[in-house]
Scaffold this motif. Structure first.
Motif, PDB file in Angstrom:
ATOM      1  N   ILE A 102      51.897  69.194  48.595  1.00  0.00           N
ATOM      2  CA  ILE A 102      53.167  69.526  47.946  1.00  0.00           C
ATOM      3  C   ILE A 102      53.572  70.958  48.281  1.00  0.00           C
ATOM      4  CG2 ILE A 102      54.367  69.719  45.733  1.00  0.00           C
ATOM      5  CD1 ILE A 102      52.296  67.661  44.629  1.00  0.00           C
ATOM      6  N   ALA A 103      52.605  71.882  48.226  1.00  0.00           N
ATOM      7  CA  ALA A 103      52.912  73.285  48.487  1.00  0.00           C
ATOM      8  C   ALA A 103      53.395  73.497  49.918  1.00  0.00           C
ATOM      9  CB  ALA A 103      51.680  74.144  48.204  1.00  0.00           C
ATOM     10  N   CYS A 104      52.796  72.810  50.866  1.00  0.00           N
ATOM     11  CA  CYS A 104      53.182  72.998  52.270  1.00  0.00           C
ATOM     12  C   CYS A 104      54.622  72.574  52.522  1.00  0.00           C
ATOM     13  CB  CYS A 104      52.230  72.232  53.177  1.00  0.00           C
ATOM     14  SG  CYS A 104      50.617  73.007  53.376  1.00  0.00           S
ATOM     15  N   THR A 107      57.009  75.020  50.931  1.00  0.00           N
ATOM     16  CA  THR A 107      57.118  76.237  51.733  1.00  0.00           C
ATOM     17  C   THR A 107      58.055  76.033  52.915  1.00  0.00           C
ATOM     18  OG1 THR A 107      54.962  77.089  51.094  1.00  0.00           O
ATOM     19  CG2 THR A 107      55.815  77.804  53.221  1.00  0.00           C
ATOM     20  N   LEU A 108      57.935  74.900  53.577  1.00  0.00           N
ATOM     21  CA  LEU A 108      58.785  74.631  54.738  1.00  0.00           C
ATOM     22  C   LEU A 108      60.246  74.452  54.346  1.00  0.00           C
ATOM     23  CD1 LEU A 108      56.445  72.195  56.700  1.00  0.00           C
ATOM     24  CD2 LEU A 108      57.070  74.538  57.362  1.00  0.00           C
ATOM     25  N   GLU A 109      60.511  73.757  53.235  1.00  0.00           N
ATOM     26  CA  GLU A 109      61.899  73.489  52.849  1.00  0.00           C
ATOM     27  C   GLU A 109      62.561  74.670  52.153  1.00  0.00           C
ATOM     28  OE1 GLU A 109      62.144  68.637  52.335  1.00  0.00           O
ATOM     29  OE2 GLU A 109      62.025  69.886  50.539  1.00  0.00           O
ATOM     30  N   ALA A 110      61.801  75.387  51.305  1.00  0.00           N
ATOM     31  CA  ALA A 110      62.396  76.452  50.497  1.00  0.00           C
ATOM     32  C   ALA A 110      62.195  77.836  51.080  1.00  0.00           C
ATOM     33  CB  ALA A 110      61.833  76.404  49.068  1.00  0.00           C
ATOM     34  N   GLY A 111      61.218  78.000  51.974  1.00  0.00           N
ATOM     35  CA  GLY A 111      60.977  79.298  52.575  1.00  0.00           C
ATOM     36  C   GLY A 111      60.117  80.229  51.746  1.00  0.00           C
ATOM     37  N   LYS A 112      59.500  79.713  50.670  1.00  0.00           N
ATOM     38  CA  LYS A 112      58.706  80.576  49.809  1.00  0.00           C
ATOM     39  C   LYS A 112      57.278  80.683  50.320  1.00  0.00           C
ATOM     40  CE  LYS A 112      59.510  78.284  46.176  1.00  0.00           C
ATOM     41  NZ  LYS A 112      59.591  78.258  44.738  1.00  0.00           N
ATOM     42  N   PRO A 113      56.569  81.754  49.988  1.00  0.00           N
ATOM     43  CA  PRO A 113      55.199  81.935  50.481  1.00  0.00           C
ATOM     44  C   PRO A 113      54.270  80.825  50.004  1.00  0.00           C
ATOM     45  CG  PRO A 113      56.083  84.000  49.631  1.00  0.00           C
ATOM     46  CD  PRO A 113      57.059  82.938  49.251  1.00  0.00           C
ATOM     47  N   ILE A 114      53.343  80.444  50.855  1.00  0.00           N
ATOM     48  CA  ILE A 114      52.459  79.328  50.560  1.00  0.00           C
ATOM     49  C   ILE A 114      51.594  79.615  49.331  1.00  0.00           C
ATOM     50  CG2 ILE A 114      50.725  80.181  52.219  1.00  0.00           C
ATOM     51  CD1 ILE A 114      51.483  76.474  51.390  1.00  0.00           C
ATOM     52  N   ALA A 115      51.137  80.861  49.171  1.00  0.00           N
ATOM     53  CA  ALA A 115      50.314  81.188  48.002  1.00  0.00           C
ATOM     54  C   ALA A 115      51.119  81.022  46.716  1.00  0.00           C
ATOM     55  CB  ALA A 115      49.769  82.606  48.115  1.00  0.00           C
ATOM     56  N   ALA A 117      53.720  79.005  46.357  1.00  0.00           N
ATOM     57  CA  ALA A 117      53.978  77.575  46.174  1.00  0.00           C
ATOM     58  C   ALA A 117      52.780  76.895  45.520  1.00  0.00           C
ATOM     59  CB  ALA A 117      54.300  76.924  47.514  1.00  0.00           C
ATOM     60  N   ARG A 118      51.576  77.237  45.966  1.00  0.00           N
ATOM     61  CA  ARG A 118      50.381  76.637  45.353  1.00  0.00           C
ATOM     62  C   ARG A 118      50.306  76.963  43.862  1.00  0.00           C
ATOM     63  NH1 ARG A 118      47.370  78.995  49.739  1.00  0.00           N
ATOM     64  NH2 ARG A 118      47.136  77.504  51.459  1.00  0.00           N
ATOM     65  N   ALA A 119      50.582  78.207  43.529  1.00  0.00           N
ATOM     66  CA  ALA A 119      50.519  78.615  42.123  1.00  0.00           C
ATOM     67  C   ALA A 119      51.550  77.865  41.291  1.00  0.00           C
ATOM     68  CB  ALA A 119      50.734  80.121  42.010  1.00  0.00           C
ATOM     69  N   PRO A 171      61.843  73.807  43.254  1.00  0.00           N
ATOM     70  CA  PRO A 171      62.143  72.370  43.130  1.00  0.00           C
ATOM     71  C   PRO A 171      61.094  71.569  42.375  1.00  0.00           C
ATOM     72  CG  PRO A 171      61.635  72.972  45.406  1.00  0.00           C
ATOM     73  CD  PRO A 171      61.806  74.248  44.655  1.00  0.00           C
ATOM     74  N   PHE A 172      59.816  71.848  42.589  1.00  0.00           N
ATOM     75  CA  PHE A 172      58.787  71.060  41.902  1.00  0.00           C
ATOM     76  C   PHE A 172      58.541  71.583  40.490  1.00  0.00           C
ATOM     77  CE2 PHE A 172      54.686  69.171  40.953  1.00  0.00           C
ATOM     78  CZ  PHE A 172      54.810  67.912  41.520  1.00  0.00           C
ATOM     79  N   LEU A 173      58.568  72.885  40.329  1.00  0.00           N
ATOM     80  CA  LEU A 173      58.316  73.459  39.013  1.00  0.00           C
ATOM     81  C   LEU A 173      59.419  73.096  38.023  1.00  0.00           C
ATOM     82  CD1 LEU A 173      56.436  75.317  37.346  1.00  0.00           C
ATOM     83  CD2 LEU A 173      57.930  77.217  38.022  1.00  0.00           C
ATOM     84  N   ILE A 174      60.662  73.164  38.454  1.00  0.00           N
ATOM     85  CA  ILE A 174      61.753  72.937  37.514  1.00  0.00           C
ATOM     86  C   ILE A 174      61.884  71.464  37.143  1.00  0.00           C
ATOM     87  CG2 ILE A 174      64.270  73.038  37.265  1.00  0.00           C
ATOM     88  CD1 ILE A 174      64.172  75.793  38.545  1.00  0.00           C
ATOM     89  N   VAL A 175      61.669  70.550  38.077  1.00  0.00           N
ATOM     90  CA  VAL A 175      61.672  69.140  37.665  1.00  0.00           C
ATOM     91  C   VAL A 175      60.528  68.885  36.681  1.00  0.00           C
ATOM     92  CG1 VAL A 175      60.212  68.158  39.516  1.00  0.00           C
ATOM     93  CG2 VAL A 175      62.027  66.783  38.493  1.00  0.00           C
TER      94      VAL A 175
END
Length: 509
Positions: A102-104, A107-115, A117-119, A171-175
């Motif tokens: 999910i994090a990967c 990161t690709l779609e939103a441009g946020k850092p992978i670390a 995204a994992r958090a 996207p994942f956190l807010i849903v």
């Protein structure tokens, strides 16, 4: 050469083919009836990473119909709290299992850092577990004090079909701040993720099906606000809309929902101040300021995008923020060392730059940054860490949501002036105060018009505590028990005990 900390492109493998993403409707994965698709290009790497089905009227209608049927026949709403909680806990475990996947893609779609995204995915799983606890503790009230012949009950019932419309920045956190609470309450749902970040919501749909969620309880339609979002907000079969996004779109949703009088819950924009008094712990405050404005590249409704600093320490604070900003790692979001990734789109990058240029034209001074950023080896869009001083309250950069890595610095002399500046924007999402004097913190906290106030910290978050704004930052709350209440209706039951009611019509027979 810019004196900044940059992370060049890594050798991480990019996808050779775009991920294929489809709608989830009534328990099945579907392409669009007309075959329409849309693509998402990675904002950091410039390659197409997703090809998604583009929803239209047919898919939206089918999703709403499925959610309506699933609610009305009780396949989910009539389950026990224990049964609902058990499924939500399974989903949380599956999120943990698939966290890297999910994090990967996020990161690709939103441009946020992978670390980061994992958090966020880890935090989302925690929210699902908290919502599961609420499902088992949902209760109403009883009133045994109405007299010997009456008993009053207040029931809490699911509101029905919830339309859930989510943004691109988390996207994942807010849903996960919406959907598990809807499910804990017994609602069914139609979910629309942003067209810029569709994949992680679709993955969540996969996990829901794997966990055993009945068909039709959660439906996902991919696509744009028109027609998908518009139909979700106007269809009379939908009982409520919960939306996170811009204030302008939130106002449009309220207007669109008015003819059917459906409930609307909104989490909108913010222009969030941190106020620094002369006795503030500057080591902690400076670090929190950098975190607050650069986290998620400033593309965050809670971004600490303006600081209001006492004039006695304003220059010291500005200099220290500039110095620390140079050490924040901007660059390839697939690198573990990166702290700030890409800006979500070229249009948004231009908007950010326009605010900075407008501030300069109005008399502000750029102390750091103020332009797009070239990251070695990457073709995406990035923006420099930017600190703008000599900002006055009338400037757009002081009042409007920039949604980028741009900090505005304003000055104050008295508590009254600090409160006036903090409350001067149309928004009221969050605010912060820095002082070693508890009385100063409490006075500011009570006077500021914001849904969340942080004292000597910034942007901590807990599933137990409600989140939402005042004024044009929205209405309603997410998280905490209040987040569950958004998806509930209150029903009063009045029970007469025995044949004790005196006749209204006398002289019968």
């Amino acid at each position: 050469m810019l004196d900044l900390t940059l992370v060049a492109a890594t050798d991480a493998a990019l996808p050779t083919e775009p991920a294929r993403v489809r709608h989830l409707i009534d328990g099945g994965w579907r392409d669009s009836a007309d075959g329409a698709t849309f693509e998402r290009t990675s904002p950091a790497h410039g390659v197409v990473v997703t090809r998604a089905a583009k929803g239209g009227a047919a898919e939206t209608d089918a999703a709403i119909a499925a959610a309506r049927d699933a609610f009305d026949d009780g396949r989910w709403s009539e389950l026990s709290g224990k049964a609902r909680a058990t499924l939500l806990l399974k989903v949380a475990d599956l999120i943990d299992r698939d966290r890297e996947r999910i994090a990967c893609i996020e990161t690709l779609e939103a441009g946020k850092p992978i670390a980061q995204a994992r958090a966020e995915i880890e935090g989302a799983a925690d929210i699902w577990r908290y919502a599961a606890a609420l499902a088992r503790t949902l209760s109403g009230e009883s009133h045994n004090s109405l007299g010997p012949d009456m008993l009053g009950l207040v029931l809490k019932e699911p509101i029905g079909v919830a339309a859930i419309i989510c943004p691109w920045n988390f996207p994942f956190l807010i849903v996960s701040q919406k959907l598990p609470f809807a499910l804990a309450a017994g609602c069914t749902a139609v979910v629309k993720p942003s067209e810029m970040t569709p994949s992680t919501t679709a993955i969540l749909g996969e996990l829901l099906m794997e966990a055993g969620l009945p068909a039709g309880v959660v439906n996902i339609v991919l696509g744009h606000g028109e027609p998908v979002g518009a139909m979700m907000t106007t269809d009379p079969r939908v009982d409520m809309v919960t939306f996170t996004g811009s204030t302008a779109v939130g106002k449009a949703i309220v207007a669109a929902a008015a003819p059917t009088l459906k409930k609307v819950s909104l989490e909108l924009g913010g222009k969030n101040p941190q106020v620094l008094f002369p006795d503030a712990d500057l080591d902690s405050a400076i670090d929190a300021i950098a975190f607050g404005v650069y986290f998620n590249a400033g593309e965050c409704c809670n971004s600490g995008s303006r600081i209001i600093v006492h004039e006695d320490i304003a220059e010291t604070v500005t200099e220290r923020v500039v110095a620390l900003s140079r050490k924040v790692a901007f660059g390839d979001p697939l690198d573990e060392a990166t702290q700030v990734g890409a800006i979500v789109s070229p249009a948004h990058q231009q908007k950010i730059d326009g605010y900075v240029k407008g501030a300069v034209a109005a008399g502000a001074t750029v102390r750091l940054g103020g332009a797009p950023l070239d990251v070695p080896g990457l073709g995406g869009q990035f923006y420099q860490p930017t600190v703008v001083a000599d900002v006055t309250p009338d400037m757009a950069i002081a009042r409007e949501e920039v949604f980028g890595p741009v900090l505005s610095v304003l000055r104050f002399r008295t508590m009254d002036e600090a409160v006036e500046l903090a409350n001067g924007a149309a928004y009221g999402l969050s605010a912060g105060v820095w002082s070693e004097n508890v009385h100063t913190c409490l006075e500011f906290t009570r006077r500021v018009r914001a849904g969340t106030v942080w004292t000597n910290t910034w942007m901590d978050g807990f599933a137990e505590l409600p989140f939402g704004g005042m004024k044009e930052s929205g209405q309603g709350r997410e998280l905490g028990r209040y987040g569950l209440e958004e998806f509930l209706e209150v029903k009063t039951v009045q029970m007469r005990i025995g044949r004790t009611r005196a006749p209204w019509v006398t002289g019968r027979g």
